[in-house]
Design an enzyme around this catalytic site. Sequence first.
Site, short mmCIF file in Angstrom:
data_model
loop_
_atom_site.label_atom_id
_atom_site.label_comp_id
_atom_site.label_asym_id
_atom_site.label_seq_id
_atom_site.Cartn_x
_atom_site.Cartn_y
_atom_site.Cartn_z
N LYS A 199 84.99 -28.82 4.65
CA LYS A 199 86.27 -29.48 4.36
C LYS A 199 86.83 -29.08 3.02
CE LYS A 199 86.39 -33.65 7.19
NZ LYS A 199 86.61 -35.11 7.15
N LYS A 246 84.17 -26.05 16.63
CA LYS A 246 84.29 -27.32 17.35
C LYS A 246 85.76 -27.75 17.50
CE LYS A 246 84.13 -30.50 13.55
NZ LYS A 246 83.92 -31.80 13.04
N LYS A 277 90.22 -32.60 15.07
CA LYS A 277 91.43 -33.39 14.87
C LYS A 277 92.42 -32.73 13.94
CE LYS A 277 89.74 -38.09 14.62
NZ LYS A 277 89.22 -39.02 13.62
P1 AMP Z 1 85.94 -37.85 13.45
O1 AMP Z 1 86.95 -37.03 14.17
O2 AMP Z 1 85.37 -37.07 12.32
O3 AMP Z 1 86.42 -39.21 13.07
O4 AMP Z 1 84.76 -38.04 14.47
C1 AMP Z 1 84.53 -39.18 15.25
C2 AMP Z 1 83.34 -38.96 16.17
O5 AMP Z 1 83.60 -37.91 17.09
C3 AMP Z 1 82.05 -38.55 15.43
O6 AMP Z 1 80.95 -39.17 16.04
C4 AMP Z 1 81.99 -37.06 15.64
O7 AMP Z 1 80.68 -36.57 15.58
C5 AMP Z 1 82.57 -36.92 17.03
N1 AMP Z 1 83.18 -35.61 17.23
C6 AMP Z 1 84.20 -35.07 16.51
N2 AMP Z 1 84.52 -33.84 16.96
C7 AMP Z 1 83.68 -33.60 18.01
C8 AMP Z 1 83.51 -32.50 18.91
N3 AMP Z 1 84.28 -31.42 18.83
N4 AMP Z 1 82.55 -32.58 19.85
C9 AMP Z 1 81.77 -33.70 19.96
N5 AMP Z 1 81.88 -34.76 19.15
C10 AMP Z 1 82.83 -34.73 18.18
#
Ligand code: AMP
Length: 331
Positions: free
Chosen positions: A113, A195, A198
């Site tokens: 990041k 991956k 968002k």
């Molecule tokens: P965040 O977008 O960082 O708030 O992530 C929220 C949850 O989604 C966390 O548990 C991450 O590990 C999971 N997560 C985010 N991106 C992925 C992805 N591409 N594949 C699987 N899990 C994800």
Amino acid sequence: MNKIIFSGVQPSGNIHIGNYLGAIKQWVDLSNDFEESIYCIVDLHAITVPQDPKELRKKILEVAALYIACGIDPKKSSIFVQSDRPEHSELTWILNCNARIGELSRMTQFKDKSGKDQEGVSIGLFDYPVLMAADILLYGSTHVPVGEDQKQHVELTRDLAQRFNAKYGQTFTVPEPIIKKETARIMGLDDPTKKMSKSAASPFNYIAMNDSPDIIGQKIKRAVTDSGTDIKSGSDKPAMTNLLNIYSEMSGQSISQIESDFSGKGYGEFKEKLAEVIVAYLRPIQEKYSKLISDEEGLIEILSEGSRRIAPMAQKTLQEAKSKIGLGVKR
Ligand code: AMP
Ligand code: TRP
């Protein structure tokens, strides 16, 4: 020992099917096996990078509505907003004083990041995993269902808990991550080596939970495929492996079943069917979501109730940690 599940999502960017399959779907699947389940909307984590205040507030309610639309029952699970409970920031400070710059510097998410601008990013971004540790430890959480990218942060949480317990006596429960292999890392549609994210530059990277059927169709049509023509998964076929995984999770069919259904057929036909599967899967979630999001007062009440319900757990753990260290005069 009571089994307590804790997890969270940041109210930023577009929540996508990677967040859903990697995290939120597991929460729903697991909730019944746990005595207590707590799902947080981690707004303090979101502000580690710049956020527009109006957008942030809107996103908090959107994530709350999405949790419920995906199947989290607010009567059985507690849903709350991180910044509503001051204990999170306070325990973070205490843990900070027991965390090391070296171990935080090794966090790959921070490295990703911050990129080349490590001097210019916020201290909050650097400290993000310690705040996450505080989230988990405050509730005596035993299990933390997350995607693969958060594994290192849960390991740090374990280290911080063990270190504190060794120094001051048993205080924190040491949590276990729960990571479902098949959906631990849903990859970007435009680049299957990274991956789904968002904060991706292109919306063609992800399928957002609220994408319309048209948009889903367009995104799947544009999704990158591998060389060759076979609908097959395998280590030399990262793009198809990812698409087949999504297909399998959302249709309930096994990968080998899907492969055999599509044998001799082309990418075009597969993609059309995949888009249909995703649209059909998301439809009931989207319908429920639009009802929930139109009732702002109802959502705020659910979040306040969640926060009230879990407050005693957080207060108790924080007080215990403070008195172990010798802080304050309350005993
Ligand atoms: P965040 O977008 O960082 O708030 O992530 C929220 C949850 O989604 C966390 O548990 C991450 O590990 C999971 N997560 C985010 N991106 C992925 C992805 N591409 N594949 C699987 N899990 C994800
Ligand atoms: N850092 C997690 C993410 O971005 C979100 C999060 C914050 C979290 N606190 C947590 C996840 C506690 C699980 C437990 O994905």
